[in-house]
Design a protein around this motif. Structure first.
Motif, mmCIF file in Angstrom:
data_model
loop_
_atom_site.group_PDB
_atom_site.id
_atom_site.type_symbol
_atom_site.label_atom_id
_atom_site.label_comp_id
_atom_site.label_asym_id
_atom_site.label_seq_id
_atom_site.Cartn_x
_atom_site.Cartn_y
_atom_site.Cartn_z
ATOM 1 N N ASN A 133 5.721 -1.163 13.352
ATOM 2 C CA ASN A 133 6.406 -2.252 12.653
ATOM 3 C C ASN A 133 6.489 -2.023 11.151
ATOM 4 O O ASN A 133 6.327 -2.942 10.344
ATOM 5 N N GLY A 134 6.703 -0.751 10.772
ATOM 6 C CA GLY A 134 7.168 -0.453 9.432
ATOM 7 C C GLY A 134 6.147 -0.249 8.347
ATOM 8 O O GLY A 134 6.515 0.086 7.220
ATOM 9 N N LYS A 135 4.861 -0.424 8.641
ATOM 10 C CA LYS A 135 3.874 -0.235 7.578
ATOM 11 C C LYS A 135 2.486 -0.056 8.180
ATOM 12 O O LYS A 135 2.239 -0.394 9.346
ATOM 13 N N LEU A 136 1.574 0.475 7.383
ATOM 14 C CA LEU A 136 0.182 0.570 7.806
ATOM 15 C C LEU A 136 -0.335 -0.835 8.087
ATOM 16 O O LEU A 136 -0.180 -1.743 7.270
ATOM 17 N N GLY A 137 -0.961 -1.027 9.241
ATOM 18 C CA GLY A 137 -1.442 -2.359 9.608
ATOM 19 C C GLY A 137 -0.344 -3.315 10.000
ATOM 20 O O GLY A 137 -0.561 -4.525 10.054
ATOM 21 N N GLY A 138 0.839 -2.785 10.315
ATOM 22 C CA GLY A 138 1.954 -3.651 10.688
ATOM 23 C C GLY A 138 1.703 -4.460 11.943
ATOM 24 O O GLY A 138 2.313 -5.513 12.155
ATOM 25 N N VAL A 139 0.818 -3.975 12.804
ATOM 26 C CA VAL A 139 0.392 -4.718 13.989
ATOM 27 C C VAL A 139 -1.133 -4.831 13.930
ATOM 28 O O VAL A 139 -1.838 -4.620 14.906
ATOM 29 N N GLY A 140 -1.641 -5.141 12.742
ATOM 30 C CA GLY A 140 -3.071 -5.262 12.530
ATOM 31 C C GLY A 140 -3.643 -6.538 13.106
ATOM 32 O O GLY A 140 -2.928 -7.345 13.720
ATOM 33 N N PRO A 141 -4.951 -6.752 12.953
ATOM 34 C CA PRO A 141 -5.610 -7.951 13.494
ATOM 35 C C PRO A 141 -4.905 -9.236 13.077
ATOM 36 O O PRO A 141 -4.492 -9.401 11.927
ATOM 37 N N GLY A 142 -4.741 -10.130 14.036
ATOM 38 C CA GLY A 142 -4.096 -11.403 13.779
ATOM 39 C C GLY A 142 -2.605 -11.419 14.022
ATOM 40 O O GLY A 142 -1.983 -12.490 14.056
ATOM 41 N N LYS A 143 -1.992 -10.252 14.224
ATOM 42 C CA LYS A 143 -0.539 -10.189 14.423
ATOM 43 C C LYS A 143 -0.147 -10.436 15.889
ATOM 44 O O LYS A 143 0.927 -10.960 16.161
ATOM 45 N N MET A 144 -1.006 -10.003 16.827
ATOM 46 C CA MET A 144 -0.730 -10.186 18.254
ATOM 47 C C MET A 144 -1.927 -10.899 18.878
ATOM 48 O O MET A 144 -3.021 -10.340 18.930
ATOM 49 N N TYR A 210 -9.517 -10.174 30.583
ATOM 50 C CA TYR A 210 -10.816 -10.110 29.902
ATOM 51 C C TYR A 210 -10.595 -10.186 28.390
ATOM 52 O O TYR A 210 -9.658 -9.572 27.862
ATOM 53 N N PRO A 211 -11.467 -10.945 27.681
ATOM 54 C CA PRO A 211 -11.275 -11.102 26.234
ATOM 55 C C PRO A 211 -11.730 -9.878 25.441
ATOM 56 O O PRO A 211 -12.502 -9.053 25.920
ATOM 57 N N GLY A 212 -11.243 -9.801 24.207
ATOM 58 C CA GLY A 212 -11.631 -8.712 23.307
ATOM 59 C C GLY A 212 -10.423 -8.189 22.557
ATOM 60 O O GLY A 212 -9.318 -8.726 22.663
ATOM 61 N N ASN A 213 -10.640 -7.133 21.813
ATOM 62 C CA ASN A 213 -9.550 -6.484 21.089
ATOM 63 C C ASN A 213 -9.065 -5.278 21.889
ATOM 64 O O ASN A 213 -9.828 -4.345 22.144
ATOM 65 N N ASP A 225 -4.947 8.254 12.745
ATOM 66 C CA ASP A 225 -5.319 8.433 11.338
ATOM 67 C C ASP A 225 -4.106 8.392 10.413
ATOM 68 O O ASP A 225 -4.264 8.262 9.194
ATOM 69 N N ARG A 226 -2.914 8.497 10.976
ATOM 70 C CA ARG A 226 -1.692 8.387 10.170
ATOM 71 C C ARG A 226 -1.086 6.989 10.256
ATOM 72 O O ARG A 226 -0.035 6.725 9.677
ATOM 73 N N GLY A 227 -1.736 6.090 11.007
ATOM 74 C CA GLY A 227 -1.300 4.701 11.043
ATOM 75 C C GLY A 227 -0.803 4.191 12.373
ATOM 76 O O GLY A 227 -0.417 3.024 12.483
ATOM 77 N N ALA A 228 -0.787 5.040 13.418
ATOM 78 C CA ALA A 228 -0.212 4.643 14.705
ATOM 79 C C ALA A 228 -1.233 3.877 15.547
ATOM 80 O O ALA A 228 -1.773 4.382 16.528
ATOM 81 N N TRP A 229 -1.495 2.643 15.158
ATOM 82 C CA TRP A 229 -2.407 1.782 15.914
ATOM 83 C C TRP A 229 -2.058 0.321 15.659
ATOM 84 O O TRP A 229 -1.446 -0.035 14.657
ATOM 85 N N GLY A 230 -2.440 -0.509 16.599
ATOM 86 C CA GLY A 230 -2.280 -1.949 16.459
ATOM 87 C C GLY A 230 -3.359 -2.644 17.265
ATOM 88 O O GLY A 230 -4.143 -1.994 17.971
ATOM 89 N N VAL A 231 -3.421 -3.970 17.169
ATOM 90 C CA VAL A 231 -4.478 -4.733 17.839
ATOM 91 C C VAL A 231 -3.871 -5.919 18.576
ATOM 92 O O VAL A 231 -3.133 -6.712 17.982
#
Length: 258
Positions: A133-144, A210-213, A225-231
């Protein structure tokens, strides 16, 4: 963009007067020359309109396709258009939009401020950043956010311009996948990782037990490490029948970054 199979769509593309370049739009959902790009080529301070009929259901990518489209896409000029089938999609509790893309910068990773585009890095297929979604942390905690017992749908696209994405969600299994965003054909069941080509998309559906991240990744894992992650944060009541063991302490969890 979201339309229905059989719709007639009017799309207006405006190029801001402060722009330095021509632009247009190529929608992979369009049947016609350039996917719309031929009739939407706009100079700065110009506006043009495209009319098209949505003939085929599916999840499609759109992007700028003016001269050297790869360079325009490497600046983030892409998105997705969903053409729902006439009867609609099965009901789910929540839907999420996630799109992977690459940035090619002359500076090394982590340098702050305006970044100079590196055309040679793009030609060599060596992005400094691979993001959601266009930036580092674009799908970071709290987004989904979702809850145990809910069923969710993820629209996942890949703007590229070079990399094939191996979309995976840690701690979850896609019980239904529409391969390459296809509708009306065979769907895949109980999938761990699904391949999304550059300029392609997929739809993944799953129930949450099941709950969790749950961490979204491109399973070419060095790309994390280049930013391809989300939560995806899942709240609700846990079940030892589904998952049990000795959980780390809150202090250890924080240290591990979970």
């Amino acid at each position: 963009l979201r339309v229905r199979e059989g719709d007639t769509v009017e799309l207006t593309l405006e190029n801001d007067k402060t722009s330095l370049h021509h632009h247009n739009i190529d929608l992979h959902a369009v049947t016609g020359p350039g996917g719309g790009a031929v009739v939407t080529d706009v100079a700065p301070d110009e506006t043009k309109m495209l009319t098209f009929k949505a003939l085929n259901p599916g999840l499609f990518v759109y992007h700028c396709a003016h001269t050297n489209p790869a360079q325009h896409m490497a600046h983030g000029m892409y998105g997705m258009i969903l053409v729902e089938p006439k009867e609609g999609l099965p009901k789910v509790d929540k839907e999420f939009y996630v799109m992977q893309g690459e940035f090619y910068t002359a500076s090394k990773m982590g340098v702050k401020g305006l970044q100079v585009f590196d055309a040679q890095q793009m030609l060599d297929g060596q992005p400094q950043y691979i993001v959601l979604n266009g930036k580092l942390g674009g799908v970071g905690p709290g987004k989904m956010n979702a809850e145990v017992g809910q069923r969710i749908r993820v629209f996942f696209g890949n703007g590229g311009v070079n990399m094939v994405s191996s979309f995976h969600m840690i701690g979850e299994i896609f019980d239904t996948v529409y391969p390459e965003g296809s509708m009306g054909g065979a769907m895949l069941k109980n999938v761990q990782t699904t391949v999304v080509p550059a300029g392609g998309a997929t739809i993944a559906e799953l129930g949450l037990e099941y709950p969790g991240n749950s961490i979204l990744v491109d399973h070419a894992l060095a790309r994390i490490d280049r930013g391809a992650w989300g939560v995806l944060t899942i709240t609700g009541t846990s079940s030892k029948e589904i998952y049990d063991g000795e959980f780390p302490s809150p202090e250890m969890t924080a240290k591990m970054g979970h």
